[in-house]
Design a protein around this motif. Structure first.
Motif, PDB file in Angstrom:
ATOM      1  N   GLN A  61       0.816  -1.209   0.000  1.00 39.55           N
ATOM      2  CA  GLN A  61       0.000   0.000   0.000  1.00 39.55           C
ATOM      3  C   GLN A  61       0.855   1.266   0.000  1.00 39.55           C
ATOM      4  OE1 GLN A  61      -2.927  -0.233   3.222  1.00 39.55           O
ATOM      5  NE2 GLN A  61      -4.467  -0.774   1.669  1.00 39.55           N
ATOM      6  N   LYS A  62       0.386   2.240  -0.752  1.00 42.25           N
ATOM      7  CA  LYS A  62       0.968   3.580  -0.799  1.00 42.25           C
ATOM      8  C   LYS A  62      -0.187   4.554  -0.947  1.00 42.25           C
ATOM      9  CE  LYS A  62       4.960   1.963  -3.568  1.00 42.25           C
ATOM     10  NZ  LYS A  62       6.041   2.163  -2.588  1.00 42.25           N
ATOM     11  N   PRO A  63       0.048   5.839  -0.723  1.00 46.73           N
ATOM     12  CA  PRO A  63      -0.997   6.814  -1.040  1.00 46.73           C
ATOM     13  C   PRO A  63      -1.410   6.676  -2.507  1.00 46.73           C
ATOM     14  CG  PRO A  63       0.707   7.847   0.272  1.00 46.73           C
ATOM     15  CD  PRO A  63       1.218   6.480  -0.081  1.00 46.73           C
ATOM     16  N   LEU A  64      -2.680   6.870  -2.781  1.00 45.12           N
ATOM     17  CA  LEU A  64      -3.203   6.637  -4.126  1.00 45.12           C
ATOM     18  C   LEU A  64      -2.463   7.462  -5.172  1.00 45.12           C
ATOM     19  CD1 LEU A  64      -5.202   5.408  -6.108  1.00 45.12           C
ATOM     20  CD2 LEU A  64      -6.819   7.235  -5.490  1.00 45.12           C
ATOM     21  N   GLY A  65      -2.116   8.718  -4.845  1.00 47.08           N
ATOM     22  CA  GLY A  65      -1.395   9.538  -5.811  1.00 47.08           C
ATOM     23  C   GLY A  65      -0.115   8.873  -6.275  1.00 47.08           C
ATOM     24  N   ALA A  66       0.596   8.251  -5.333  1.00 41.63           N
ATOM     25  CA  ALA A  66       1.825   7.542  -5.687  1.00 41.63           C
ATOM     26  C   ALA A  66       1.516   6.292  -6.510  1.00 41.63           C
ATOM     27  CB  ALA A  66       2.595   7.166  -4.423  1.00 41.63           C
ATOM     28  N   GLN A  67       0.458   5.598  -6.155  1.00 44.34           N
ATOM     29  CA  GLN A  67       0.108   4.391  -6.907  1.00 44.34           C
ATOM     30  C   GLN A  67      -0.252   4.724  -8.358  1.00 44.34           C
ATOM     31  OE1 GLN A  67       0.984   1.756  -5.688  1.00 44.34           O
ATOM     32  NE2 GLN A  67      -0.021   1.086  -3.791  1.00 44.34           N
TER      33      GLN A  67
ATOM     34  N   ASP B  57      -4.024  -0.107  -2.323  1.00 43.59           N
ATOM     35  CA  ASP B  57      -3.236  -1.185  -2.910  1.00 43.59           C
ATOM     36  C   ASP B  57      -2.707  -0.750  -4.271  1.00 43.59           C
ATOM     37  OD1 ASP B  57      -3.746  -2.889  -0.768  1.00 43.59           O
ATOM     38  OD2 ASP B  57      -5.577  -3.686  -1.693  1.00 43.59           O
ATOM     39  N   ALA B  58      -1.731  -1.483  -4.745  1.00 45.53           N
ATOM     40  CA  ALA B  58      -1.168  -1.188  -6.060  1.00 45.53           C
ATOM     41  C   ALA B  58      -2.192  -1.451  -7.150  1.00 45.53           C
ATOM     42  CB  ALA B  58       0.085  -2.027  -6.298  1.00 45.53           C
ATOM     43  N   ALA B  59      -1.996  -0.796  -8.284  1.00 48.30           N
ATOM     44  CA  ALA B  59      -2.863  -1.004  -9.438  1.00 48.30           C
ATOM     45  C   ALA B  59      -2.686  -2.423  -9.966  1.00 48.30           C
ATOM     46  CB  ALA B  59      -2.527   0.011 -10.529  1.00 48.30           C
ATOM     47  N   PRO B  60      -3.668  -2.945 -10.641  1.00 54.66           N
ATOM     48  CA  PRO B  60      -3.519  -4.279 -11.227  1.00 54.66           C
ATOM     49  C   PRO B  60      -2.484  -4.285 -12.341  1.00 54.66           C
ATOM     50  CG  PRO B  60      -5.544  -3.240 -11.980  1.00 54.66           C
ATOM     51  CD  PRO B  60      -4.983  -2.361 -10.897  1.00 54.66           C
TER      52      PRO B  60
END
Length: 534
Positions: A9-15, A177-180
């Motif tokens: 997991q990371k902040p969505l902006g980073a993901q 979570d990370a993108a697929p």
């Protein structure tokens, strides 16, 4: 006991940045602000280069220029409200010219119950929808990932046009979570075999076939040239389609489609095949194409096929694939057509004379420059009389190497778009052509070119007025008004930004300055006035 976050997991902006990197994005053009800083958390970590524009309009044009030079989508990051609004002009240009640009912005978390917030506007999503293929709000990490993949999927398989997605500020900072993993991208639609066979039958039966190639046919240039050679077909190209057929082909009328006299020449054809062109107002500058023969239209966009000129055979499909399939059917059986080469040659001479008469003195400069430029030259031009002349008479050895704000027709395009092109294709010699008035819309982006050390000659054509508008006023019997503005000392201005800056007094000196600019360690501003002709 606090719950432990998942390791991925990371902040969505980073993901989102990591997702873009996994989808092939290596550069983002943008400007950070307090609302979108979470989008910047992951850029460096993902291994993406960020180019800091001086204005969001510049960032959007850079993404456009990058996409046109590389063939890959351009990406821009902007903030809520004014940041996105500043980018709407380049997004409108990208929509008009079929350029794949993805704009990602932040947006406010709540606007119905809270008023008076920083950067608040009535309908941010709706504003972007007026100039983009779509504009959507991601309300969850899963939705953000779906929107990114939707954009890239459509870029790959449909007419490429800009997309906008916005993400609420709080969601950008929330852990996700990370993108697929990236899925295989779809491919463009292919013309039906029976449609290609029908087009082949018509072409083989024609005595004076005529092709009209637009920007959508760029990738099919090799097949287009082979088809023209095998059938003896004549051809025109739109401004965006220049180079699809070699400029010196004796059966090629050139980029003179918008000349009024082209209509009577098109009427000589007994079959017209328009490939990858809208045949729009900005292609023809008249109400009708002028044909009397059957018309075949081929385009990836079904909405285009009968929008301006009714087709007798409308074929939806990728232009390059269609041309290749058509060549395979036609080449073994083709016989040369019956076009008179002298008629084509004399028409080109006449059209060129019309161009020169309409805007005197520019054509000889274009001729001298074109003859001296490297074969792989890429040009970015602005809305200026110099470019209006050049895009009709400057021969192009290959397609997709002259970029102009053709449809939307915005000023200020050339400089930031050329910066994006040079970032994306540092190996190419890139020339910028701008006029004195339009240049000042985005001149602050000189700072970006200097900061990045980009070897970019910038030809600044300065006739000290809005000459095209003045001419239009005179032609309409309106006393010229508001067409003269005080210009700065452009050489001093360039030097203030840190560029090399010169004002050549001969055409030979101009050519030398451009060639030197390709090899310099930064941009070169070349101030040119009509006095250069003596």
């Amino acid at each position: 006991m606090a719950m432990q976050q998942k390791p991925t997991q990371k902040p969505l902006g980073a993901q989102i940045s990591h997702m873009l990197k996994a989808r092939g994005v290596d550069t983002i053009f943008g400007i950070p602000g307090v609302h979108n800083i979470e989008m910047y958390r992951g850029i460096e970590e993902a291994g993406i280069t960020h180019v800091l524009a001086r204005h969001e309009q510049g960032a959007g044009f850079m993404a456009d220029g990058y996409a046109r030079a590389t063939g890959r989508p351009g990406v821009t990051y902007v903030i809520t409200g004014p940041g996105l609004l500043n980018a709407l002009t380049p997004l409108g240009q990208a929509w008009s010219d079929s350029v794949p640009v993805l704009a990602i912005s932040s947006c406010l978390d709540e606007v119905a119950a809270r008023k008076g917030q920083l950067h608040q506007m009535r309908d941010q999503e709706g504003a972007a929808a007026t100039v983009c293929d779509w504009s959507e709000t991601a309300t969850s990490p899963e939705a953000a990932f779906v929107l990114v993949d939707r954009a890239f999927s459509e870029f790959a398989s449909e007419r490429p046009r800009p997309k906008h997605m916005q993400v609420p500020i709080a969601l950008l900072g929330a852990r996700a979570d990370a993108a697929p993993e990236a899925a295989m991208l779809p491919t463009p639609p292919v013309a039906r075999a029976e449609d290609v066979a029908a087009a082949a039958e018509w072409l083989l039966g024609a005595r004076r076939p005529l092709f009209i190639f637009g920007g959508g046919a760029i990738e099919g240039s090799d097949a287009a040239r082979a088809l023209a050679a095998a059938t003896g077909a004549a051809s025109f190209c739109s401004f965006a389609g220049r180079g699809v057929i070699a400029g010196d082909d004796p059966l090629h009328f050139g980029a003179y489609l918008s000349r009024p006299g082209s209509a009577e020449l098109i009427a000589r054809a007994d079959l017209v095949i328009a490939v990858g062109t809208e045949l729009a107002e900005v292609d023809l500058w008249r109400d009708t194409l002028g044909h009397d023969a059957p018309l075949i239209r081929v385009d990836i966009d079904a909405a285009t096929l009968n929008a301006t000129a009714q087709a007798d055979l409308a074929i939806q499909g990728d232009a390059a694939a269609f041309l290749s399939d058509l060549l395979a059917l036609v080449e073994p059986h083709a016989t040369p057509g019956k076009w008179d080469r002298d008629i084509i040659a004399s028409a080109r001479v006449r059209f060129r004379a019309e161009v020169d008469a309409a805007r005197p003195g520019i054509a000889p400069i274009c001729d001298a420059l074109a003859a001296a430029m490297p074969a792989d030259l890429m040009v970015y031009s602005d809305m200026t009389q110099f470019a209006y002349v050049a895009k009709e008479i400057w021969p192009m050895a290959r397609p997709g190497h002259w970029h102009h704000p053709f449809g939307f027709g915005t000023l200020g395009y050339a400089l930031p778009a050329a910066i994006g092109g040079k970032v994306g294709r540092p190996d190419l010699p890139i020339l910028t052509i701008a006029g004195d008035y339009g240049f000042q819309y985005t001149l602050q982006e000189l700072g970006v070119a200097v900061e990045l050390g980009l070897p970019m000659p910038i030809l600044l054509w300065d006739n000290a007025k809005l000459k095209e508008i003045e001419d239009a006023m005179v032609a309409s019997q309106i006393a010229p008004n508001a067409v003269v503005a005080r210009n700065p000392d452009f050489v001093a201005l360039g030097k203030a930004y840190g560029t090399m800056a010169v004002k050549p007094d001969t055409v030979e000196a101009l050519i030398a300055a451009v060639l030197a600019g390709f090899e310099a360690d930064g941009p070169t501003l070349i101030h040119v006035t009509p006095d250069i002709l003596g």
